[in-house]
Design a protein around this motif. Structure first.
Motif, mmCIF file in Angstrom:
data_model
loop_
_atom_site.group_PDB
_atom_site.id
_atom_site.type_symbol
_atom_site.label_atom_id
_atom_site.label_comp_id
_atom_site.label_asym_id
_atom_site.label_seq_id
_atom_site.Cartn_x
_atom_site.Cartn_y
_atom_site.Cartn_z
ATOM 1 N N GLN A 24 31.521 35.857 38.437
ATOM 2 C CA GLN A 24 30.239 36.465 38.099
ATOM 3 C C GLN A 24 29.152 36.007 39.070
ATOM 4 O O GLN A 24 28.310 36.800 39.500
ATOM 5 C CB GLN A 24 29.861 36.119 36.660
ATOM 6 N N LEU B 62 29.630 37.856 42.332
ATOM 7 C CA LEU B 62 29.231 39.261 42.280
ATOM 8 C C LEU B 62 27.717 39.435 42.265
ATOM 9 O O LEU B 62 27.214 40.512 42.591
ATOM 10 C CB LEU B 62 29.851 39.933 41.053
ATOM 11 N N LEU C 24 35.709 41.995 42.681
ATOM 12 C CA LEU C 24 35.846 43.012 41.637
ATOM 13 C C LEU C 24 37.254 43.034 41.055
ATOM 14 O O LEU C 24 37.441 43.120 39.834
ATOM 15 C CB LEU C 24 35.499 44.388 42.218
ATOM 16 N N MET D 229 37.860 39.871 39.012
ATOM 17 C CA MET D 229 37.097 39.920 37.768
ATOM 18 C C MET D 229 37.766 40.850 36.757
ATOM 19 O O MET D 229 37.817 40.555 35.559
ATOM 20 C CB MET D 229 35.674 40.389 38.057
ATOM 21 N N ALA D 230 38.311 41.958 37.233
ATOM 22 C CA ALA D 230 39.056 42.855 36.344
ATOM 23 C C ALA D 230 40.269 42.143 35.762
ATOM 24 O O ALA D 230 40.583 42.272 34.572
ATOM 25 C CB ALA D 230 39.481 44.103 37.117
ATOM 26 N N THR E 79 35.813 46.133 29.568
ATOM 27 C CA THR E 79 35.094 45.496 30.678
ATOM 28 C C THR E 79 35.950 45.494 31.934
ATOM 29 O O THR E 79 35.457 45.761 33.045
ATOM 30 C CB THR E 79 34.704 44.056 30.307
ATOM 31 N N TYR F 45 35.158 47.208 35.823
ATOM 32 C CA TYR F 45 35.271 46.581 37.146
ATOM 33 C C TYR F 45 36.240 47.350 38.040
ATOM 34 O O TYR F 45 35.998 47.497 39.253
ATOM 35 C CB TYR F 45 35.732 45.130 37.012
ATOM 36 N N GLN G 89 34.372 50.369 39.315
ATOM 37 C CA GLN G 89 33.456 49.988 40.400
ATOM 38 C C GLN G 89 34.227 49.803 41.703
ATOM 39 O O GLN G 89 33.773 50.228 42.778
ATOM 40 C CB GLN G 89 32.730 48.696 40.034
ATOM 41 N N TYR G 90 35.377 49.176 41.598
ATOM 42 C CA TYR G 90 36.224 48.977 42.780
ATOM 43 C C TYR G 90 36.614 50.323 43.382
ATOM 44 O O TYR G 90 36.524 50.520 44.597
ATOM 45 C CB TYR G 90 37.458 48.172 42.380
#
Length: 286
Positions: A106, A109, A119, A122-123, A134, A138, A141-142
């Motif tokens: 976090q 990012l 990313l 984090m996923a 959530t 991610y 977003q990737y």
């Protein structure tokens, strides 16, 4: 020899102690020379400022250069800060320290909101925490930034398996395992996560055997096995597995928690207390 001095009138005068202790005054010429040097330096500084004021673009250039240097140092500092958190997050995730990994990623990012590795990791960490919505955010977003890569396809597949939809991707995943894919530990982890969620205990046990044959000291596999033992009320085996995990990794928080829980279930509250104390020190906001 006498220390007295005769005055012109013939009177005896004692020398003054305070006067004899003072250092001799520097010659007048020396003081004048030092003053002249000081004035010359002041004059040089004033001349330099005057030249800069006569050429404002030169002064502007110096200011711009200093600003650029300060900005470069700030950017480099942010880069190194983000890189350190990315490395720490990856290392924590590899050790299955999931909460620690999420905190580092976090932070990364915040500096690099579009970084592909941050990313993806984090996923993965949010998937491990069963925060599937959530994790999907991610991954999306990737995809928007980096497109449909092989890493994204794999992580999306693992997401499906971990959610419990094992039948959709199970055949493909097991084929990768049989081919000894480098992603085998991640694949087996996601399959076991999904089978555990849907209470497919026989398949969970078979997958665990495959994993532990390859990596007998993998702490996540041992923790999954402890969870399976807990499901079928084999408390002694749960305790044995957790002790083994903590021998391999004394900082493994999930093992501390599982061990404390099973000890309390067995009414061994005094034995459970030290593990809860350690968790409280690490998770003061929990």
């Amino acid at each position: 020899m006498s220390d007295t001095v005769a005055s012109p009138a013939g009177e005896t005068v004692l020398p003054s102690a305070a006067s004899s202790a003072l250092p001799p005054s520097p010659p007048l010429a020396s003081r004048v020379e030092r003053g002249a040097v000081g004035w010359r330096r002041i004059h040089q500084v004033l001349c330099s400022l005057s030249r800069l004021l006569r050429h404002p673009w030169r002064l502007f250039g110096i200011g711009l250069l200093l600003t650029s240097i300060a900005l470069g140092i700030a950017i480099l500092g942010l880069y190194l800060w983000g890189l350190s958190h990315l490395r720490a997050g990856r290392s924590a995730l590899e050790q299955y320290h999931n909460a620690e990994a999420m905190a580092h990623l976090q932070s990364c990012l915040r500096v690099w909101p579009k970084d592909r590795d941050a990313l993806l990791l984090m996923a993965r960490s949010t998937r491990r925490a069963n925060a599937f919505d959530t994790a999907q955010q991610y991954l999306e977003q990737y995809r928007q930034v980096h497109g449909l890569t092989e890493d994204l396809v794999l992580e999306q597949t693992l997401q499906v398996a971990a959610k419990g939809e094992v039948d959709k991707v199970g055949e493909y995943c097991l084929k990768l395992v049989e081919e000894d894919s480098p992603a085998t530990p991640l694949i087996l982890e996601a399959l076991i996560q999904g089978c555990t969620r849907t209470h497919r205990l026989v398949e969970t046990n078979a997958l665990l055997k495959k994993w532990l044959e390859r990596q007998p000291n993998n702490t996540q596999a041992l923790l999954f096995q402890a969870e399976l033992y807990a499901e079928i009320s084999r408390r002694d085996d749960v305790i044995t597995n957790c002790h083994r995990i903590l021998q391999l990794d004394p900082q493994h928080e999930a093992a501390h928690l599982r061990l404390a829980m099973v000890l309390m279930e067995s009414s061994k509250y005094q034995e459970a207390a030290p593990y809860l104390d350690q968790l409280q020190q690490r998770q003061r906001d929990n």
